[in-house]
Design a protein around this motif. Structure first.
Motif, mmCIF file in Angstrom:
data_model
loop_
_atom_site.group_PDB
_atom_site.id
_atom_site.type_symbol
_atom_site.label_atom_id
_atom_site.label_comp_id
_atom_site.label_asym_id
_atom_site.label_seq_id
_atom_site.Cartn_x
_atom_site.Cartn_y
_atom_site.Cartn_z
ATOM 1 N N ARG A 181 0.885 -1.435 0.029
ATOM 2 C CA ARG A 181 -0.014 0.012 -0.071
ATOM 3 C C ARG A 181 0.873 1.129 -0.147
ATOM 4 O O ARG A 181 0.554 2.312 -0.893
ATOM 5 C CB ARG A 181 -0.978 0.036 1.092
ATOM 6 C CG ARG A 181 -2.030 -0.680 1.075
ATOM 7 C CD ARG A 181 -2.925 -0.912 2.247
ATOM 8 N NE ARG A 181 -4.365 -1.370 2.052
ATOM 9 C CZ ARG A 181 -4.883 -1.731 2.952
ATOM 10 N NH1 ARG A 181 -4.498 -1.794 4.335
ATOM 11 N NH2 ARG A 181 -6.265 -2.075 2.788
ATOM 12 N N SER A 219 -1.691 -0.282 -7.111
ATOM 13 C CA SER A 219 -2.815 -0.747 -6.937
ATOM 14 C C SER A 219 -3.104 -2.286 -7.494
ATOM 15 O O SER A 219 -3.556 -3.120 -6.546
ATOM 16 C CB SER A 219 -3.740 -0.114 -7.837
ATOM 17 O OG SER A 219 -3.980 1.518 -7.276
ATOM 18 N N MET A 245 -4.608 -8.715 -1.684
ATOM 19 C CA MET A 245 -5.701 -8.932 -1.165
ATOM 20 C C MET A 245 -6.350 -10.252 -1.559
ATOM 21 O O MET A 245 -6.956 -11.083 -0.798
ATOM 22 C CB MET A 245 -6.935 -7.781 -1.644
ATOM 23 C CG MET A 245 -6.736 -6.568 -1.037
ATOM 24 S SD MET A 245 -7.031 -6.241 0.764
ATOM 25 C CE MET A 245 -7.036 -4.621 0.880
ATOM 26 N N SER A 294 -14.425 -10.405 3.113
ATOM 27 C CA SER A 294 -14.081 -9.037 3.131
ATOM 28 C C SER A 294 -13.054 -8.851 2.154
ATOM 29 O O SER A 294 -12.840 -7.731 1.405
ATOM 30 C CB SER A 294 -13.616 -8.669 4.616
ATOM 31 O OG SER A 294 -13.266 -7.493 4.614
ATOM 32 N N TYR A 295 -11.792 -9.549 2.218
ATOM 33 C CA TYR A 295 -10.680 -9.498 1.279
ATOM 34 C C TYR A 295 -10.965 -9.522 -0.161
ATOM 35 O O TYR A 295 -10.528 -8.870 -1.102
ATOM 36 C CB TYR A 295 -9.597 -10.576 1.690
ATOM 37 C CG TYR A 295 -8.941 -10.050 2.783
ATOM 38 C CD1 TYR A 295 -8.014 -8.891 3.144
ATOM 39 C CD2 TYR A 295 -8.733 -11.019 3.932
ATOM 40 C CE1 TYR A 295 -7.367 -8.444 4.237
ATOM 41 C CE2 TYR A 295 -8.036 -10.602 4.947
ATOM 42 C CZ TYR A 295 -7.338 -9.477 5.114
ATOM 43 O OH TYR A 295 -6.775 -9.339 6.308
ATOM 44 N N ARG A 310 -13.665 -8.774 -1.519
ATOM 45 C CA ARG A 310 -14.671 -7.656 -1.895
ATOM 46 C C ARG A 310 -13.929 -6.477 -1.969
ATOM 47 O O ARG A 310 -14.079 -5.797 -3.068
ATOM 48 C CB ARG A 310 -15.921 -7.481 -0.834
ATOM 49 C CG ARG A 310 -16.823 -8.485 -1.088
ATOM 50 C CD ARG A 310 -18.049 -8.352 0.097
ATOM 51 N NE ARG A 310 -18.751 -7.203 -0.198
ATOM 52 C CZ ARG A 310 -19.886 -7.002 0.650
ATOM 53 N NH1 ARG A 310 -20.363 -7.923 1.493
ATOM 54 N NH2 ARG A 310 -20.482 -6.008 0.363
ATOM 55 N N GLN A 311 -12.700 -6.462 -1.266
ATOM 56 C CA GLN A 311 -11.874 -5.286 -1.451
ATOM 57 C C GLN A 311 -11.193 -5.292 -2.765
ATOM 58 O O GLN A 311 -10.902 -4.558 -3.558
ATOM 59 C CB GLN A 311 -10.886 -5.179 -0.425
ATOM 60 C CG GLN A 311 -11.524 -4.773 0.824
ATOM 61 C CD GLN A 311 -10.682 -4.767 2.103
ATOM 62 O OE1 GLN A 311 -9.719 -3.847 2.215
ATOM 63 N NE2 GLN A 311 -10.757 -5.633 3.234
ATOM 64 N N GLY A 355 -13.287 -4.503 -5.533
ATOM 65 C CA GLY A 355 -13.509 -2.995 -5.737
ATOM 66 C C GLY A 355 -12.159 -2.418 -6.539
ATOM 67 O O GLY A 355 -12.462 -1.511 -7.303
ATOM 68 N N ILE A 356 -10.951 -2.938 -6.078
ATOM 69 C CA ILE A 356 -9.771 -2.382 -6.631
ATOM 70 C C ILE A 356 -9.764 -2.865 -8.466
ATOM 71 O O ILE A 356 -9.573 -1.877 -9.182
ATOM 72 C CB ILE A 356 -8.513 -2.953 -6.005
ATOM 73 C CG1 ILE A 356 -8.413 -2.173 -4.661
ATOM 74 C CG2 ILE A 356 -7.156 -2.499 -6.991
ATOM 75 C CD1 ILE A 356 -7.344 -3.191 -3.908
ATOM 76 N N ALA A 360 -19.174 -3.992 -3.789
ATOM 77 C CA ALA A 360 -17.754 -4.001 -3.571
ATOM 78 C C ALA A 360 -16.984 -2.829 -2.754
ATOM 79 O O ALA A 360 -16.068 -3.221 -2.047
ATOM 80 C CB ALA A 360 -16.663 -4.095 -4.883
ATOM 81 N N ARG A 361 -17.889 -1.691 -2.723
ATOM 82 C CA ARG A 361 -17.433 -0.640 -2.037
ATOM 83 C C ARG A 361 -17.988 -0.505 -0.522
ATOM 84 O O ARG A 361 -17.373 0.062 0.119
ATOM 85 C CB ARG A 361 -17.967 0.771 -2.900
ATOM 86 C CG ARG A 361 -16.830 1.266 -4.005
ATOM 87 C CD ARG A 361 -17.371 2.593 -4.256
ATOM 88 N NE ARG A 361 -18.386 2.721 -4.644
ATOM 89 C CZ ARG A 361 -18.853 2.797 -6.086
ATOM 90 N NH1 ARG A 361 -18.018 2.566 -6.973
ATOM 91 N NH2 ARG A 361 -20.023 2.882 -6.397
ATOM 92 N N GLU A 403 -12.769 -1.800 4.962
ATOM 93 C CA GLU A 403 -11.548 -2.273 4.818
ATOM 94 C C GLU A 403 -11.042 -2.864 6.383
ATOM 95 O O GLU A 403 -11.402 -2.710 7.292
ATOM 96 C CB GLU A 403 -10.560 -1.179 4.556
ATOM 97 C CG GLU A 403 -10.554 -0.974 2.940
ATOM 98 C CD GLU A 403 -9.509 -0.068 2.515
ATOM 99 O OE1 GLU A 403 -8.478 -0.005 3.250
ATOM 100 O OE2 GLU A 403 -9.713 0.101 1.430
#
Length: 788
Positions: free
Chosen positions: A663, A668, A675, A693-694, A696-697, A700-701, A781-782, A786
């Motif tokens: 990060r 990205s 992730m 959770s990971y 979905r993050q 989003g990216i 996704a958003r 996090e």
């Protein structure tokens, strides 16, 4: 009534039913392999069968040995356990009742006697197990020239043998094997499973046994296999894990019991002593494991003996390590073995001696472990085997040096990991001057030192005149550029010209730099003799100049060479000496790099805990000197090792630290990949919420990057995770439809999408309420917070 004569331990095997590994009734896809290797053996050639664990190397060896077991010479089959040359010689001597060499004896006369005996009897020799390749090379050269000999190992290692790769099965052969063993017709689901197992014979065998016993249906097994993230847990271990979870809890315990036996197997009586379960219960349970594909059964001195495949051992030990229970299980094995040994050293009857001979491999392997971790129990074991009855067994069965070595380990525990019957002499000069084996000829005469001048002339032609110092340095810069471009041969030529000038002018500092460069480039060309010569000269010059950093570099290159040649023990010594040389200089980057190499070596040697210790030191060093590039790699590698050991919390911790570094870099795409890695780790460890959770993050990216490949992979990963979450089935269909749009033609996406839609239709028709899907996937996704 007269007593039956005692058969020597490890005596030549006659009759294929007496082989320690029963030849398979049918070997799929190995007809050409058998024919090729048989011809080589018939010509008196040693053959190294190499390939991944579970590829069927031992099964192929057993099939080849079956024919030799019917010949007068029979088969000498040794389950090697990091044997030194002394140990290998004594194995053969014991098999033929020749005199045994003690630890302090010169073995030259024994070596000649064994050579002559093997030439006279002409058996097939099989070395199956953990090989010490320096010892194996010496044994083949000095004792087994012209004798058919098989070795097995996971990787190709140079030596006086013909390498033969035992690869994975072709798709038709894999399908045929799966059909035959499962006793099922070839249908679409069976074909899909065969493809998922990628031709890996042990995985096919284990899967087929689950079908044949009715433990699971093909569709269900395929679903579970496809849910195993392959980045963190190899597909082969994943198949074992899936089959393990299908077992009743009692049989699960038996897998862990057998898989942690010090020698990879044990008699039912020893397993009974370890587990405190009656022998008949052990026998019944173990035979169920044989049926399920987890174990093999054979007779040892007329007693049932059960063994676990190497991958089952890896799985069992990693599983217990992940639960912090491996040391406890090892302690149980040690105490059970002590009980067993004390029972059978109470008198010296032939029956008692046979029981002790059955477990000699466990006694020795347990002693190696105890010398490093439980010295008090090693003391008890040594006391147990020094009773008069035990002494009678030792003399009668020819184990004098082995039991002498156990006492030696009490005073010298550092010898334990260096090989059976090792009495270490670790002067680094001996390691530096060790000449690598000639891998193409049988010549046993000492290798002559390389004439550097002649070598230079052979490569580049004789120069008309030496260069000036300035010209040599300019040429060296050119050589460095050529090396960076991958033009190794021309770089060596230019470095050699520069080296000649430096020597002629007495410029020792530049000479030392050129020697290091030449050693490095020669290593890339796998020119072992040149590497040794340059390293030898560089070491002498570095010591003359009192330059410990260059000395450390040279020792590191020596370690790299030893590792390339399969000399694991020599590589370990060289790397350790390199670290010792570098520490006073506080060249922390160099030290961290060597520690990382040592960690890789330990992983190859199966010493995962030692690898962890090395990687933890590298992290401390790279963090201190703020080398984030090296620190990121170390975090990931240590996380991967802990995942292999099933230490999920630590694996997640180190991969999370890697995420924070990425990060900070602002990359990205690298953040997305990390992730996904964390999602796979969480999923494998059973933390589905964390995995979701990971994923979905990561999704989003992927939307932000607008990369169709990355987006399709992220959608697929999340859809596969949620596949069995019935309330979210509408979301699964949405995810997989979007994945299919981004990656059209991906058969895995299409298969999962068909399965999800069929299930969705059945549930809707049955009146089951599914969660509505309102927001689009970008919003989905958003909205997930996090993970910090």
């Amino acid at each position: 009534m007269s007593q039956q004569p005692v058969v020597p331990h490890g005596a030549p095997i006659h009759g294929n039913h007496n082989l320690p590994v029963h030849p398979p009734d049918r070997l799929f896809g190995r007809d050409a392999d058998i024919a090729s290797v048989h011809l080589a053996l018939k010509a008196g050639t040693a053959v190294l069968l190499h390939g991944p664990a579970g590829a069927g190397k031992t099964a192929l060896a057993a099939a080849l040995a079956a024919g030799y077991a019917e010949l007068p010479g029979g088969v000498l089959w040794f389950d090697t356990a990091n044997d030194t040359i002394r140990s290998l010689l004594n194995r053969v001597a014991r098999a033929y009742t020749l005199p045994i060499a003690d630890l302090s004896d010169d073995t030259s006369a024994q070596t000649q006697a064994i050579h002559d005996l093997l030439q006279q009897n002409h058996p097939l020799v099989v070395l199956d197990g953990h090989l010490q390749f320096d010892a194996a090379r010496e044994f083949v050269r000095l004792c087994a020239s012209g004798i058919p000999l098989l070795l097995t190992h996971s990787r190709l290692v140079p030596g006086p043998w013909t390498p033969y790769n035992v690869g994975l099965l072709s798709e038709p052969d894999a399908e045929a094997m799966l059909m035959h063993l499962s006793e099922m017709p070839l249908e679409a689901e069976l074909t899909s499973i065969s493809q998922a197992l990628a031709g890996h014979p042990l995985s096919i065998f284990v899967a087929a046994r689950q079908f044949a016993t009715g433990s699971i249906q093909p569709a269900d097994l395929l679903s579970r296999i496809n849910e195993i993230p392959t980045d963190e847990t190899s597909r082969e271990i994943g198949v074992l894990m899936t089959a393990y979870r299908l077992l009743p809890s009692t049989l699960q315990g038996m897998v862990l019991l057998l898989g942690t036996a010090f020698a990879g197997g044990a008699s039912e009586e020893l397993l009974s002593d370890v587990s405190n379960a009656p022998a008949n219960v052990i026998r019944t349970a173990m035979r169920q494991l044989v049926t399920r594909g987890f174990a093999l059964e054979r007779a040892a001195y007329d007693q049932p003996y059960f063994a676990a495949h190497e991958l089952v051992q890896v799985f069992a030990q990693a599983f217990l390590q992940g639960k912090q229970q491996l040391d406890t299980m090892r302690l149980r094995h040690l105490r059970g073995l002590l009980t067993f040994v004390r029972r059978y050293t109470s008198d010296s009857s032939p029956v008692n001696q046979n029981r002790l001979a059955t477990e000699i491999d466990n006694i020795l392997a347990a002693s190696v472990y105890a010398a490093q971790h439980q010295q008090a129990l090693l003391q008890e074991l040594v006391q147990a085997v020094t009773t008069p009855a035990a002494a009678s067994f030792v003399t009668a069965r020819g184990f004098q040096p082995e039991f002498e070595w156990l006492s030696y380990l009490l005073q010298h525990p550092e010898a334990a990991p260096m090989g059976l019957l090792s009495v270490p002499r670790l002067e680094i000069a001996e390691v530096v001057k060790e000449t690598p084996p000639d891998v193409t000829e049988e010549d046993t005469s000492p290798a002559q030192p390389i004439d550097i001048k002649a070598a230079e002339l052979a490569v580049q032609g004789q120069p008309e005149a030496l260069l000036s110092i300035e010209e040599a340095r300019s040429l060296q810069q050119s050589a460095q550029q050529l090396a960076a471009q991958g033009n190794t041969a021309q770089a060596i030529s230019q470095f050699s010209q520069a080296l000649a000038t430096y020597r002629a002018n007495g410029d020792v500092a530049d000479e030392l730099e050129a020697l290091e460069a030449l050693a490095t480039l020669s290593l890339q060309q796998e020119n072992a003799e040149a590497v040794l010569t340059y390293v030898d000269q560089g070491m002498a010059l570095a010591q003359k100049l009192d330059n410990p950093q260059r000395e450390g570099h040279m020792l590191t290159l020596l370690g790299d060479l030893q590792a390339m040649l399969g000399h694991d023990e020599g590589a370990e010594v060289a790397y350790q000496e390199a670290i010792n040389a570098l520490r006073p200089t506080e060249a922390w980057l160099d030290i961290g790099v060597v520690l990382d190499k040592l960690a890789s070596l330990y992983l190859d040697m199966g010493r995962s805990q030692d690898a962890v210790a090395m990687l933890e030191q590298t992290i401390s060093i790279f963090d201190r000197i703020r080398r984030d590039d090296h620190l990121l790699t170390a975090y990931r590698r240590l996380g991967d090792v802990h995942a292999r050991l099933m230490n999920w919390d630590k694996a997640l911790t180190y991969h999370t630290q890697a995420l924070e570094l990425i990060r900070e870099s602002g990359d990205s795409q690298a953040v997305l990949e990390q992730m996904k890695q964390l999602g796979q780790l969480s999923e494998t460890s059973g933390d589905r919420d964390g995995a979701q959770s990971y994923y979905r993050q990561a999704l989003g990216i992927a939307f932000k990057l607008q990369n169709r490949q990355l987006l399709g992979e992220a959608l697929l990963g999340l859809g596969r995770l949620l596949m069995d979450d019935t309330p979210q089935l509408n979301r699964v269909v949405q995810l997989l439809e979007a994945a299919n749009e981004n990656l059209p033609g991906d058969t895995e996406i299409q298969r999962l999408l068909r399965r999800a839609k069929a299930r969705q239709e059945r549930l809707v028709n049955a009146g089951v309420a599914l969660l509505d899907v309102e927001e689009n996937l970008e919003d989905y996704a958003r909205e997930i917070p996090e993970i910090e």
